[in-house]
Design a protein around this motif. Structure first.
Motif, PDB file in Angstrom:
ATOM      1  N   ASP A   1    -127.520-120.487  19.268  1.00  0.00           N
ATOM      2  CA  ASP A   1    -127.030-121.861  19.286  1.00  0.00           C
ATOM      3  C   ASP A   1    -125.675-122.012  18.603  1.00  0.00           C
ATOM      4  O   ASP A   1    -125.176-123.126  18.442  1.00  0.00           O
ATOM      5  CB  ASP A   1    -128.042-122.795  18.608  1.00  0.00           C
ATOM      6  N   GLU A   2    -125.053-120.902  18.187  1.00  0.00           N
ATOM      7  CA  GLU A   2    -123.732-120.890  17.558  1.00  0.00           C
ATOM      8  C   GLU A   2    -123.697-121.684  16.257  1.00  0.00           C
ATOM      9  O   GLU A   2    -122.635-122.091  15.787  1.00  0.00           O
ATOM     10  CB  GLU A   2    -122.659-121.420  18.519  1.00  0.00           C
ATOM     11  N   GLU A   3    -124.856-121.910  15.627  1.00  0.00           N
ATOM     12  CA  GLU A   3    -124.877-122.653  14.378  1.00  0.00           C
ATOM     13  C   GLU A   3    -124.741-121.747  13.163  1.00  0.00           C
ATOM     14  O   GLU A   3    -124.441-122.219  12.074  1.00  0.00           O
ATOM     15  CB  GLU A   3    -126.194-123.445  14.272  1.00  0.00           C
ATOM     16  N   ALA A   4    -124.980-120.489  13.308  1.00  0.00           N
ATOM     17  CA  ALA A   4    -124.928-119.585  12.162  1.00  0.00           C
ATOM     18  C   ALA A   4    -124.533-118.201  12.640  1.00  0.00           C
ATOM     19  O   ALA A   4    -124.561-117.891  13.828  1.00  0.00           O
ATOM     20  CB  ALA A   4    -126.276-119.544  11.453  1.00  0.00           C
ATOM     21  N   VAL A   5    -124.162-117.369  11.679  1.00  0.00           N
ATOM     22  CA  VAL A   5    -123.723-116.018  11.975  1.00  0.00           C
ATOM     23  C   VAL A   5    -124.587-115.051  11.191  1.00  0.00           C
ATOM     24  O   VAL A   5    -124.803-115.230   9.990  1.00  0.00           O
ATOM     25  CB  VAL A   5    -122.240-115.825  11.602  1.00  0.00           C
ATOM     26  N   GLU A   6    -125.107-114.050  11.871  1.00  0.00           N
ATOM     27  CA  GLU A   6    -125.853-112.992  11.201  1.00  0.00           C
ATOM     28  C   GLU A   6    -124.886-111.877  10.823  1.00  0.00           C
ATOM     29  O   GLU A   6    -124.136-111.378  11.661  1.00  0.00           O
ATOM     30  CB  GLU A   6    -126.936-112.448  12.133  1.00  0.00           C
ATOM     31  N   ILE A   7    -124.867-111.512   9.558  1.00  0.00           N
ATOM     32  CA  ILE A   7    -123.972-110.461   9.066  1.00  0.00           C
ATOM     33  C   ILE A   7    -124.738-109.141   9.040  1.00  0.00           C
ATOM     34  O   ILE A   7    -125.720-108.983   8.325  1.00  0.00           O
ATOM     35  CB  ILE A   7    -123.439-110.798   7.663  1.00  0.00           C
ATOM     36  N   LEU A   8    -124.290-108.186   9.837  1.00  0.00           N
ATOM     37  CA  LEU A   8    -124.939-106.882   9.925  1.00  0.00           C
ATOM     38  C   LEU A   8    -124.391-105.900   8.893  1.00  0.00           C
ATOM     39  O   LEU A   8    -125.057-104.917   8.567  1.00  0.00           O
ATOM     40  CB  LEU A   8    -124.763-106.311  11.332  1.00  0.00           C
ATOM     41  N   GLY A   9    -123.175-106.145   8.408  1.00  0.00           N
ATOM     42  CA  GLY A   9    -122.574-105.261   7.418  1.00  0.00           C
ATOM     43  C   GLY A   9    -121.186-105.742   7.034  1.00  0.00           C
ATOM     44  O   GLY A   9    -120.537-106.455   7.805  1.00  0.00           O
ATOM     45  N   THR A  10    -120.748-105.389   5.842  1.00  0.00           N
ATOM     46  CA  THR A  10    -119.397-105.733   5.381  1.00  0.00           C
ATOM     47  C   THR A  10    -118.751-104.511   4.735  1.00  0.00           C
ATOM     48  O   THR A  10    -119.426-103.582   4.293  1.00  0.00           O
ATOM     49  CB  THR A  10    -119.433-106.882   4.348  1.00  0.00           C
ATOM     50  N   TRP A  11    -117.407-104.543   4.691  1.00  0.00           N
ATOM     51  CA  TRP A  11    -116.653-103.494   4.002  1.00  0.00           C
ATOM     52  C   TRP A  11    -115.467-104.144   3.285  1.00  0.00           C
ATOM     53  O   TRP A  11    -114.816-104.999   3.873  1.00  0.00           O
ATOM     54  CB  TRP A  11    -116.145-102.445   4.999  1.00  0.00           C
ATOM     55  N   PRO A  12    -115.228-103.841   2.012  1.00  0.00           N
ATOM     56  CA  PRO A  12    -115.949-102.830   1.225  1.00  0.00           C
ATOM     57  C   PRO A  12    -117.378-103.252   0.903  1.00  0.00           C
ATOM     58  O   PRO A  12    -117.650-104.433   0.740  1.00  0.00           O
ATOM     59  CB  PRO A  12    -115.103-102.723  -0.053  1.00  0.00           C
ATOM     60  N   ASP A  13    -118.252-102.274   0.837  1.00  0.00           N
ATOM     61  CA  ASP A  13    -119.666-102.512   0.568  1.00  0.00           C
ATOM     62  C   ASP A  13    -119.895-102.408  -0.929  1.00  0.00           C
ATOM     63  O   ASP A  13    -120.353-101.395  -1.443  1.00  0.00           O
ATOM     64  CB  ASP A  13    -120.510-101.479   1.319  1.00  0.00           C
ATOM     65  N   ASP A  14    -119.570-103.503  -1.647  1.00  0.00           N
ATOM     66  CA  ASP A  14    -119.646-103.475  -3.102  1.00  0.00           C
ATOM     67  C   ASP A  14    -120.872-104.198  -3.649  1.00  0.00           C
ATOM     68  O   ASP A  14    -120.995-104.435  -4.855  1.00  0.00           O
ATOM     69  CB  ASP A  14    -118.381-104.091  -3.709  1.00  0.00           C
ATOM     70  N   GLY A  15    -121.804-104.581  -2.760  1.00  0.00           N
ATOM     71  CA  GLY A  15    -123.022-105.233  -3.211  1.00  0.00           C
ATOM     72  C   GLY A  15    -122.873-106.706  -3.496  1.00  0.00           C
ATOM     73  O   GLY A  15    -123.851-107.387  -3.808  1.00  0.00           O
ATOM     74  N   LYS A  16    -121.669-107.243  -3.389  1.00  0.00           N
ATOM     75  CA  LYS A  16    -121.457-108.665  -3.635  1.00  0.00           C
ATOM     76  C   LYS A  16    -121.754-109.459  -2.362  1.00  0.00           C
ATOM     77  O   LYS A  16    -121.850-108.923  -1.284  1.00  0.00           O
ATOM     78  CB  LYS A  16    -120.016-108.907  -4.079  1.00  0.00           C
ATOM     79  N   GLN A  17    -121.869-110.801  -2.541  1.00  0.00           N
ATOM     80  CA  GLN A  17    -122.101-111.653  -1.386  1.00  0.00           C
ATOM     81  C   GLN A  17    -120.945-111.542  -0.410  1.00  0.00           C
ATOM     82  O   GLN A  17    -119.791-111.457  -0.805  1.00  0.00           O
ATOM     83  CB  GLN A  17    -122.266-113.110  -1.835  1.00  0.00           C
ATOM     84  N   ALA A  18    -121.292-111.541   0.881  1.00  0.00           N
ATOM     85  CA  ALA A  18    -120.261-111.382   1.899  1.00  0.00           C
ATOM     86  C   ALA A  18    -119.239-112.502   1.830  1.00  0.00           C
ATOM     87  O   ALA A  18    -119.568-113.656   1.577  1.00  0.00           O
ATOM     88  CB  ALA A  18    -120.916-111.361   3.281  1.00  0.00           C
ATOM     89  N   ASP A  19    -117.969-112.159   2.058  1.00  0.00           N
ATOM     90  CA  ASP A  19    -116.904-113.158   2.057  1.00  0.00           C
ATOM     91  C   ASP A  19    -117.042-114.106   3.234  1.00  0.00           C
ATOM     92  O   ASP A  19    -117.694-113.800   4.227  1.00  0.00           O
ATOM     93  CB  ASP A  19    -115.537-112.458   2.152  1.00  0.00           C
TER      94      ASP A  19
END
Length: 544
Positions: free
Chosen positions: A189-207
C-alpha cells in the motif's frame, strides 16, 4: 452443558497479491484451503483460457501452507520452478506463484507491521527527480570491473537475504562514493518501507531516506535527485539531513521489482563517482540473479524437508496398518490403503479382543499431512487399548473422544466406524460421523450413509450409540473413507454411492470388493492420482 471448541484465529490466513498479469484483487485463503482455477466454484477464480477449471490448490497442514498442482495442462510455477503434478510444495512469505498470465505473491500469514517508515518528501517530484541515463553516466568503466567481480563473489556466497543485503551494500558504497546505502522494499500500500539492510552496519537505527525516490524506483525505474534549483522548496527530510546526492535503483527478479537499492551522500561528504549509476545498475542485476537463485535454493530445501517429514510419517503409518489380505481362524478381510498427495489421516485396524470377538476400525482424521497422520497414529493406539478395557465399543469411543479433545487442536477431529464382530453372527458398531459403509448380502447391497453418533473430538460431553445387527454367514461389510464417494471426474462430478452399489452388487468376496471398487474409482478419476486419502476394506463374518 455442551461446550464447543473455540475456532482458530481469524488471522490464520495466507494472502495472495497479484503482481503481474490482468488486475486481480488480493485474496485471503483460510486454513481450510482453497482451489485456484477458472471454475466459479474455486476460492481463487482466475478466468483465462490457459487456466484449468481446477488448476492448483493451497492447503494448510502440519503448521505449513502447501501449494499443489492439480494436473492442468499448462502447469503451476513457484519461483520459476514448475511444481510437479500431484506434489505438495511448502510456501513462504514472498514466494511467487505463476499460473497462466498471472503471478501471485504470497503475503504474510497474519497482519504485520513493516519496519521503519521512510520520511515523506514535500518537494515537487517532477522538478527534483529525474530518470537516469545510464549510458551517459559511464557504465562499464574498466576500473570498476574488479569491484563488480568482487561483488559477484560476495553475493553468491551469501547464505540468506540479510547476508546478501550486506554484501550488496558494502560493494555499492565502495564502488560509488556514496556515504550510505540501504536495501529496502515498499509495502503493497506504499505506506511503509521494509528495511532489509543498511550500510555501514553499525547496529544503530537505520537513517531516514527519501521515500519518494523509493516509490519511483519500485515502479521499475532507476531515479536520482535532480540538481538543486533556486525556486524549488526542498522537503524537510532532504533539507534537514543535508542530502546533496541520492540514487535509487530497482532490483528485478523475473521482470518484477523484488527490492530497491537506495544510496545518498550528505553534508560535507564527497561528490559521488561519475559512473555511480552504471555501477549500481550492474550490481543490481547481479543481486537480482542472486535473489532468484537463493529463492530457488530455499524452495528446494523446504521441499526436501517436507518430503522427509512425509516419508517418516508414512513409514510410521505402514508399521501400524495391518496386512492387506488376511484369512485366519478369526475373521477374513481385505484392505487397500492409498494416501493422497501428502501423508494420510486415514485409520484402519483389526483387533482380536477374544476368541469369539474381533473389532474392526476405520476412520478419517480432519486435514491432511503430517499433523493428521500423527493424530491418526495416536488415536489408533489409544482406541486399541480402550477396546480392551470396555465391553461396549460405544464406551471405548467415548474414551477416545475425551482423549482427542484434551490433546488436539480445535480444528482436529475424526470420523470413525468401530464394529465388533462376534462368533454368534452379530455385529455391534458405532458410526461416529462416518456414514460410508455397505452391507453385502444375498438380497443385494444395503447402503448406510447416515451416521448414528457425532464426530470424535468435536464437541465435549456427547453420547455415542452402539447399534447391533445380525449378519448371515456369507455376508460382508464394506467400509471406505470419503475419498471413494467424493472422488471427482474431469468435470467435477463425484463418484457417489450409486456407483459404489453398482460395483458391489457384482462382487462375491472380500478381495473382489476391494479390487473392483478401487479399479472403478481410478477409472472415474481418469487414471491420475486420487484427489484424497482413500482406504477401502471388506470384512467377512467371523467363523463360528
Amino acid at each position: 452443558m455442551e461446550q464447543s471448541k473455540q475456532s482458530e484465529p481469524v488471522s490464520s490466513m495466507l494472502r495472495l497479491i497479484g503482481v503481474r498479469g490482468p488486475q486481480v484483487s488480493p485474496v485471503e485463503v483460510t486454513r481450510s484451503g482453497g482451489v485456484i482455477g477458472r471454475s466459479s466454484g474455486c476460492e481463487v477464480q482466475l478466468v483465462d483460457a490457459t487456466i484449468s477449471r481446477r488448476h492448483a490448490e493451497i492447503t494448510h497442514a502440519g503448521g505449513r501452507w502447501l501449494l499443489s498442482d492439480l494436473g492442468g495442462a499448462n502447469g503451476t510455477w513457484l519461483n520459476d520452478v514448475r511444481v510437479e503434478s500431484g506434489a505438495a510444495v511448502p510456501l513462504a512469505p514472498g514466494d511467487r506463484i505463476g499460473i497462466g498470465p498471472w503471478v501471485l505473491q504470497v503475503g504474510t500469514w497474519a497482519p504485520t507491521t513493516f519496519a521503519l517508515a521512510g520520511a515523506e518528501d514535500s518537494f515537487a517530484e517532477a522538478a527534483n527527480i529525474r530518470a537516469v541515463d545510464v549510458a551517459a553516466s559511464g557504465r562499464g568503466a574498466h576500473h570498476r570491473l574488479q569491484l563488480i567481480i568482487d561483488c559477484a563473489g560476495r553475493l553468491n556466497g551469501a547464505a540468506n537475504e540479510q547476508a546478501l543485503a550486506q554484501a550488496l551494500l558494502q560493494s555499492v558504497v565502495e564502488g560509488t562514493g556514496y556515504g550510505r546505502a540501504a536495501l529496502v522494499r515498499i509495502a503493497g500500500d506504499e505506506e511503509a518501507v521494509e528495511i532489509l539492510g543498511t550500510w555501514p552496519d553499525d547496529g544503530k537505527q537505520a537513517d531516514q531516506f527519501s521515500r519518494t525516490l523509493v516509490i519511483r524506483a519500485s515502479a521499475g525505474e532507476m531515479v536520482t535527485l535532480a540538481e538543486k534549483q533556486a525556486d524549488v522548496t526542498w522537503g524537510q527530510s532532504i533539507a534537514e539531513l543535508e542530502i546533496h546526492s541520492a540514487l535509487c535503483c530497482p532490483i528485478l527478479v523475473d521482470d518484477l521489482v523484488a527490492a530497491c537499492l537506495y544510496l545518498d551522500a550528505r553534508g560535507s561528504e564527497q561528490e559521488v563517482a561519475a559512473d555511480a549509476a552504471g555501477f549500481c545498475e550492474a550490481v543490481s542485476q547481479l543481486a537480482g540473479l542472486a535473489m532468484a537463485n537463493m529463492s530457488r535454493r530455499l524452495m528446494e530445501a523446504r521441499k526436501k524437508e517436507l518430503d522427509e517429514d512425509i516419508a517418516a510419517a508414512r513409514e510410521a503409518q505402514e508399521l501400524m496398518i495391518p496386512l492387506q489380505h488376511k484369512e485366519s481362524a478369526a475373521i477374513p478381510y481385505a484392505v487397500e490403503f492409498h494416501p493422497g498427495r501428502v501423508a494420510s489421516g486415514d485409520l484402519f485396524d483389526v483387533v482380536q479382543l477374544s476368541d469369539d470377538r474381533v473389532a474392526v476400525i476405520l476412520g478419517d482424521v480432519s486435514g491432511k499431512g503430517v499433523g493428521a497422520a500423527i493424530l491418526m497414529a495416536a488415536a489408533q493406539a489409544y482406541l486399541h487399548a480402550a477396546l480392551g478395557r470396555h465391553a461396549s465399543p460405544a464406551d471405548a469411543v467415548a474414551d477416545l473422544d475425551k482423549y482427542v479433545i484434551a490433546r488436539s487442536a480445535p480444528n482436529r477431529f475424526l470420523t470413525l466406524w468401530v464394529g465388533v464382530f462376534s462368533a454368534d453372527g452379530s455385529l455391534t458398531y458405532v458410526d461416529a460421523g462416518h456414514g460410508y459403509w455397505m452391507h453385502c448380502h444375498d438380497g443385494g447391497v444395503t447402503v448406510h450413509s447416515a451416521a448414528s453418533s457425532p464426530l470424535v473430538g468435536a464437541i465435549e460431553g456427547v453420547a455415542f450409540e452402539a447399534v447391533r445387527v445380525e449378519l448371515a454367514k456369507c455376508d460382508r461389510v464394506v467400509l471406505m473413507t470419503d475419498g471413494v464417494p467424493e472422488q471427482p471426474n474431469s468435470t467435477g462430478e463425484q463418484f457417489g454411492l450409486e456407483h459404489i452399489e453398482e460395483v458391489l452388487i457384482r462382487t462375491r468376496s472380500v478381495e473382489e470388493d476391494v479390487e473392483e471398487l478401487l479399479a472403478a474409482v481410478r477409472s472415474w478419476a481418469g487414471g491420475g492420482p486420487l484427489s484424497d486419502d482413500t482406504t477401502v476394506a471388506s470384512v467377512g463374518m467371523m467363523n463360528s
